[in-house]
Scaffold this motif. Structure first.
Motif, PDB file in Angstrom:
ATOM      1  N   ALA A  35      10.159 -19.273   4.665  1.00 24.09           N
ATOM      2  CA  ALA A  35       9.615 -20.218   4.516  1.00 24.09           C
ATOM      3  C   ALA A  35       9.844 -21.344   3.332  1.00 24.09           C
ATOM      4  N   GLY A  36       9.450 -22.470   3.196  1.00 22.63           N
ATOM      5  CA  GLY A  36       9.972 -23.004   1.969  1.00 22.63           C
ATOM      6  C   GLY A  36       9.945 -24.414   1.838  1.00 22.63           C
ATOM      7  N   LYS A  37      10.249 -25.472   1.307  1.00 19.62           N
ATOM      8  CA  LYS A  37      10.219 -26.549   0.692  1.00 19.62           C
ATOM      9  C   LYS A  37      11.445 -27.263   1.749  1.00 19.62           C
ATOM     10  N   GLY A  38      11.138 -28.534   2.683  1.00 18.92           N
ATOM     11  CA  GLY A  38      12.148 -29.095   3.369  1.00 18.92           C
ATOM     12  C   GLY A  38      13.791 -29.133   2.142  1.00 18.92           C
TER      13      GLY A  38
ATOM     14  N   ASP B  91      12.124 -19.086  11.800  1.00 21.09           N
ATOM     15  CA  ASP B  91      12.139 -20.312  10.802  1.00 21.09           C
ATOM     16  C   ASP B  91      10.787 -20.956  10.499  1.00 21.09           C
ATOM     17  N   THR B  92      10.114 -21.038   9.613  1.00 24.05           N
ATOM     18  CA  THR B  92       9.252 -21.659  10.198  1.00 24.05           C
ATOM     19  C   THR B  92       9.344 -23.897   9.553  1.00 24.05           C
ATOM     20  N   GLU B  93       8.131 -24.627  10.010  1.00 24.73           N
ATOM     21  CA  GLU B  93       8.367 -25.621   9.253  1.00 24.73           C
ATOM     22  C   GLU B  93       7.960 -25.632   8.105  1.00 24.73           C
ATOM     23  N   ALA B  94       8.384 -26.640   7.435  1.00 25.58           N
ATOM     24  CA  ALA B  94       8.833 -26.927   6.445  1.00 25.58           C
ATOM     25  C   ALA B  94       7.395 -27.846   5.965  1.00 25.58           C
ATOM     26  N   SER B  95       5.897 -26.721   6.601  1.00 23.77           N
ATOM     27  CA  SER B  95       4.956 -27.904   5.312  1.00 23.77           C
ATOM     28  C   SER B  95       4.438 -26.428   6.222  1.00 23.77           C
TER      29      SER B  95
ATOM     30  N   SER C 119       1.857 -38.962   2.392  1.00 19.94           N
ATOM     31  CA  SER C 119       0.847 -38.473   3.552  1.00 19.94           C
ATOM     32  C   SER C 119       0.908 -36.781   4.226  1.00 19.94           C
ATOM     33  N   ASP C 120       2.065 -36.286   3.241  1.00 24.73           N
ATOM     34  CA  ASP C 120       2.348 -35.073   2.999  1.00 24.73           C
ATOM     35  C   ASP C 120       1.998 -34.001   2.390  1.00 24.73           C
ATOM     36  N   PRO C 121       0.905 -32.764   3.395  1.00 22.72           N
ATOM     37  CA  PRO C 121       0.121 -32.093   2.074  1.00 22.72           C
ATOM     38  C   PRO C 121       0.515 -31.448   1.301  1.00 22.72           C
ATOM     39  N   LEU C 122       1.916 -31.619   0.858  1.00 21.34           N
ATOM     40  CA  LEU C 122       2.819 -30.398   0.186  1.00 21.34           C
ATOM     41  C   LEU C 122       3.181 -31.714  -0.990  1.00 21.34           C
TER      42      LEU C 122
END
Lengths: 256, 258
Positions: A6-9, A133-137, B40-43
């Protein structure tokens, strides 16, 4: 071993996922890579050319059936792999969760649930590895997509937004009940940057599961549309990822 | 001056959306526009890049409640316009910032009211007379998902932030296709970010079949600002990215209806 990344975009999730999957497969393990990002790019970092990506199979919605006991897969994992996976270099098998093509295609919750059940179905044999591999959310955590993973690595760069995103994802993964959750420091240029990540991890009582140095080979690979492992096989970052992959998901023998 | 700028900044994660959106919002505000920034970003992201202090709890939490059938609705006396007037917060240079709920340790559940209020606000905003001469600028989370689920219904123009890498270009193409499938007339402004070589911008333009609105060079100032957790405009006001965003503002002012 079932490992969620995981992690930020832009933190390097997909590059690290793809490289780990290949290196573990080279070491003789059976590797199933799952692209759980609705913006799927894992194929590229596994070394499947961009031209092939438009014809990539995506998991169909009818793999999951709701029953009174919950949800169950309508096919065995082997059947799913046989009909819906793509084979990449080094024998990695890739499943792609979704590729939204239109506006208002409907909620992806069902596909997240499908991936969750597929991860559950992967055997716990040490020779079998699943890399998600996950989404950037935080979607994969709030929807519980990663709940059957044994561990989650949150990839972070040494700056606040990235660290903070990693921290929030780690907290969610802990709450989801994942056994091990750790940060992996990526794109580290010097001692000072590493110390910043170490201090952050310590402050929030998080394990630092590995460090990957900044490596010009990685942006180079992205420009060229190639897997980092094919573009710069001898890069220091590859060596670091190899070490992390085997420490977290190796079968204890057969180091690559 | 009457302007008609309804923008959504989109692109792959890490492409530079928030830095460009925030710098653009403040640049336009300094030029005299009234600017509403929609996060609109939840992060976390946009507020840091704006250099804004944000409350620990999203103010929008107070704007929605569950009504009959357990469905979310605005509290009595609040609609989209009043939601913005009451619950947007101040950011530097006079920018007003409306934030969606941010993910917490308990996930999205505790901030669901704010998320729902945000969604109802942007969908009701439409052509609200109160904001007809405002710049509305949304910063969307990574990837095509919010575009696919109609999280920028106000947008008449997408500002596509794209790096000259395959992942970034493929992502931009997905977003463009989805946005145009929903509304064929939506405009696109291509911002090629982190340009290092002469061929970078043309390569992205060719791939996406769009003209380059602005090419933004690789910039040490951004990395340094990000590391410091500061707004680029405050941290490195003379950086090449700030100058490139000035050109983007020129382009947008030139493209909008006066």
């Amino acid at each position: 071993m079932k490992l969620a990344i995981a992690g930020k975009g832009g933190s390097g999730k997909t590059s690290i996922s793809g490289t780990m999957a290949r290196l573990l497969a080279r070491g003789g393990q059976n590797v199933l890579a799952i692209d759980g990002d609705s913006n799927p790019n894992l194929a590229l970092t596994l070394g499947i050319p961009a031209e092939r990506m438009s014809a990539m199979p995506v998991l169909p919605p009818d793999l999951l059936r709701r029953t009174t006991e919950g949800a169950e897969l309508t096919q065995s994992l082997d059947q799913i792999k046989a009909s819906h996976s793509v084979s990449g270099p080094d024998g990695v098998q890739l499943l792609v969760m979704a590729l939204p093509q239109h506006a208002n295609t409907g909620c992806l919750c069902h596909m997240h649930a499908t991936v969750r059940s597929i991860i559950d179905a992967v055997s716990e044999d040490g020779n079998d590895v699943c890399i998600l591999d996950t989404e950037a959310s935080p979607e994969h955590l709030s929807r519980g997509t990663a709940i059957y993973a044994d561990a989650m690595l949150a990839i972070v760069e040494p700056y606040f937004k990235s660290l903070e995103t990693g921290r929030r994802m780690a907290a969610l993964a802990n709450d989801l009940g994942l056994e091990r959750v750790a940060l992996v420091a990526n794109k580290i240029r010097d001692e000072r940057e590493l110390e910043a990540v170490q201090a952050f991890a310590e402050r929030h009582e998080l394990e630092l599961g590995g460090t990957v140095p900044f490596d010009a080979g990685f942006p180079g690979a992205e420009h060229a549309g190639l897997a980092p492992l094919d573009f710069a096989p001898d890069a220091p970052a590859i060596k670091a990822i190899d070490e992390i992959a085997h420490r977290w998901a190796g079968n204890g023998n057969g180091r690559a | 001056m009457l302007v008609d700028m309804r923008l959504a900044v989109v692109g792959k994660g890490g492409a530079g959306k928030s830095v460009i959106a925030a710098t653009l919002a403040r640049t336009l505000a300094r030029r005299g526009h009234r600017v509403l920034a929609l996060d609109s970003d939840p992060l976390p992201g946009l507020s840091l890049s704006l250099g804004a202090d944000v409350p620990a709890e999203p103010p929008l939490l107070a704007a929605a409640e569950r009504g009959e059938n357990n469905r979310w609705r605005f509290i009595h006396g609040v609609g989209p316009v009043r939601a913005i007037q009451r619950y947007a917060t101040d950011a530097p240079d006079g920018v007003r910032l409306l934030q969606i709920g941010k993910v917490t340790r308990e996930g999205m559940a505790p901030v669901m009211a704010a998320t729902q209020a945000f969604y109802m606000t942007i969908h009701g905003l439409g052509r609200a007379a109160t904001f007809h001469d405002w710049v509305i600028l949304g910063d969307l989370p990574a990837g095509p998902r919010q575009t696919a689920f109609d999280w920028a219904p106000y947008a008449e123009r997408y500002v596509l932030v794209v790096e000259p890498t395959w992942q970034s270009m493929l992502t931009a193409r997905r977003i463009t296709r989805i946005a145009r499938a929903a509304r064929a007339e939506v405009e696109m402004s291509l911002v090629v970010n982190k340009v290092a070589g002469e061929q970078d911008a043309p390569r992205v333009a060719d791939f996406l079949d769009l003209p380059v609105a602005v090419a933004v060079p690789v910039d040490e100032g951004v990395r340094s600002a990000e590391r410091a957790g500061a707004a680029l405009l405050d941290h490195a006001p003379d950086s090449p990215v700030v100058r490139a965003v000035e050109r983007l503002a020129d382009h947008l002012e030139g493209s909008s209806i006066h």
